[in-house]
Design a protein around this motif. Sequence first.
Motif, PDB file in Angstrom:
ATOM      1  N   GLY A 158       0.794  -1.215   0.000  1.00 44.22           N
ATOM      2  CA  GLY A 158       0.000   0.000   0.000  1.00 44.22           C
ATOM      3  C   GLY A 158       0.828   1.266   0.000  1.00 44.22           C
ATOM      4  N   VAL A 159       2.140   1.155   0.240  1.00 38.42           N
ATOM      5  CA  VAL A 159       3.006   2.335   0.232  1.00 38.42           C
ATOM      6  C   VAL A 159       3.227   2.782  -1.205  1.00 38.42           C
ATOM      7  CG1 VAL A 159       5.292   3.233   0.796  1.00 38.42           C
ATOM      8  CG2 VAL A 159       4.154   1.655   2.367  1.00 38.42           C
ATOM      9  N   THR A 160       3.073   4.082  -1.436  1.00 37.68           N
ATOM     10  CA  THR A 160       3.252   4.644  -2.774  1.00 37.68           C
ATOM     11  C   THR A 160       4.682   5.120  -2.993  1.00 37.68           C
ATOM     12  OG1 THR A 160       0.948   5.342  -2.866  1.00 37.68           O
ATOM     13  CG2 THR A 160       2.480   6.441  -4.360  1.00 37.68           C
ATOM     14  N   ARG A 176       5.408   2.070  -5.512  1.00 34.21           N
ATOM     15  CA  ARG A 176       4.251   1.579  -6.250  1.00 34.21           C
ATOM     16  C   ARG A 176       4.574   1.447  -7.732  1.00 34.21           C
ATOM     17  NH1 ARG A 176      -1.989   3.824  -6.041  1.00 34.21           N
ATOM     18  NH2 ARG A 176      -2.842   2.321  -7.527  1.00 34.21           N
ATOM     19  N   GLU A 177       4.277   0.280  -8.286  1.00 33.15           N
ATOM     20  CA  GLU A 177       4.481   0.026  -9.710  1.00 33.15           C
ATOM     21  C   GLU A 177       3.232   0.479 -10.457  1.00 33.15           C
ATOM     22  OE1 GLU A 177       6.409  -0.801 -12.893  1.00 33.15           O
ATOM     23  OE2 GLU A 177       7.272  -2.054 -11.328  1.00 33.15           O
ATOM     24  N   GLN A 183       0.373   8.744 -13.591  1.00 34.68           N
ATOM     25  CA  GLN A 183       0.221   8.408 -12.178  1.00 34.68           C
ATOM     26  C   GLN A 183       1.572   8.452 -11.478  1.00 34.68           C
ATOM     27  OE1 GLN A 183      -1.762   4.563 -12.623  1.00 34.68           O
ATOM     28  NE2 GLN A 183      -3.613   5.425 -11.706  1.00 34.68           N
ATOM     29  N   TYR A 184       2.556   7.851 -12.105  1.00 36.57           N
ATOM     30  CA  TYR A 184       3.899   7.814 -11.532  1.00 36.57           C
ATOM     31  C   TYR A 184       4.444   9.231 -11.384  1.00 36.57           C
ATOM     32  CZ  TYR A 184       8.221   5.208 -10.555  1.00 36.57           C
ATOM     33  OH  TYR A 184       9.327   4.649  -9.949  1.00 36.57           O
ATOM     34  N   ALA A 189       6.077  14.041  -8.169  1.00 40.88           N
ATOM     35  CA  ALA A 189       5.859  15.478  -7.969  1.00 40.88           C
ATOM     36  C   ALA A 189       5.328  15.756  -6.565  1.00 40.88           C
ATOM     37  CB  ALA A 189       4.884  16.009  -9.018  1.00 40.88           C
ATOM     38  N   HIS A 190       4.512  14.869  -6.039  1.00 45.43           N
ATOM     39  CA  HIS A 190       3.989  15.006  -4.677  1.00 45.43           C
ATOM     40  C   HIS A 190       5.123  14.945  -3.653  1.00 45.43           C
ATOM     41  CE1 HIS A 190       0.941  14.256  -1.422  1.00 45.43           C
ATOM     42  NE2 HIS A 190       1.957  13.589  -0.892  1.00 45.43           N
TER      43      HIS A 190
END
Length: 340
Positions: A158-160, A176-177, A183-184, A189-190
């Motif tokens: 669940g970790v991004t 996260r794959e 999305q990636y 950017a976050h």
Amino acid sequence: MTKSADRLVDRLLDIGLSEELVDASLPEWWVPSDYASHSARTLASLMLARRLNIDPETLLDDGVPVGFLHTGPTKFKHMRLKGARRDALVGFSMGVGRILLSMLDSRSARAVPNDPLELREALLAGRPFVSFGDVIAACWSLGVPVLHLRLFPAQTKGVTAIAVRLGGRHAILVARESGFEAQYMFHVAHELGHIALGHLKAASAIVDADPYDPANHQHELVDDDEERAADEYAQALLTGASSYQVLRQTKSAGSAEGTARELATRALQMSGQLQVDPGHLVMSFGYSTGDWPLANAAAKLLPQQSERPATLVNRVLWGQLNMPGVAEESVAYLQAVAPI
């Protein structure tokens, strides 16, 4: 838990590490009989301390539980972890970050602009929109390496992504794959937003998880002003506006467009005019409307790189790393954790 023939392996599994990660973290020369040798255990403990942030003294004393070195506070976003799961994740992340940053020239680090529009303007020079490749290149140009983790501690699904801070320097570790570059790109950017806005000044790491991931439970979800600010930073960097929505385009009263091909075509047509990546337009539509099946179907119709985003990120990683003078064991460990 099934016990192995190796006492050291068992002790590492007991603190929440996966067998695959333990195998990658132990020295290549280690064999089970080495546990009886104080010198061999000392050398292995020192290596594990560097790779996993484990307190080496606890590995040398069977009478105490294996513990992790203190790294400072960690902020968990959108999830809560406790006990061994938390310690294993933080220890592993800090170990990877320390090795990664040791392979880069410290003089490459620069302050990340806290105004995302300043960074966006620089990236848009001669470009139609801020793309996945632009965001990754921007991170590296600012001295913030980006790495995709192929190995991970057990029980931390669940970790991004994770942003780590070590001695005033930062790194972004993506867990996260995602098959879609947009999305990636937003995840990276976050994390860059967390760094730019100073959210790591009082923390050694920020662990972000996806609240929509089925591995996370509703009672674990935590949101706060920092998460909202990092989202706004990412949106402004990618679109020019901190609050951005893409809604359905109505054709007539009570009739709205609804096919994936129509959405993909509109995103491609509007991306140049809006200076927004078409993939991000589609993902923003999914977020704004909640119609993720349509958004994901449209995203599959957009032009894609021949390789997955995670593969591209690690390909850039290995093209950027400065190898001379770096210990071979550090290179080998990073290659195991983040291969292309």
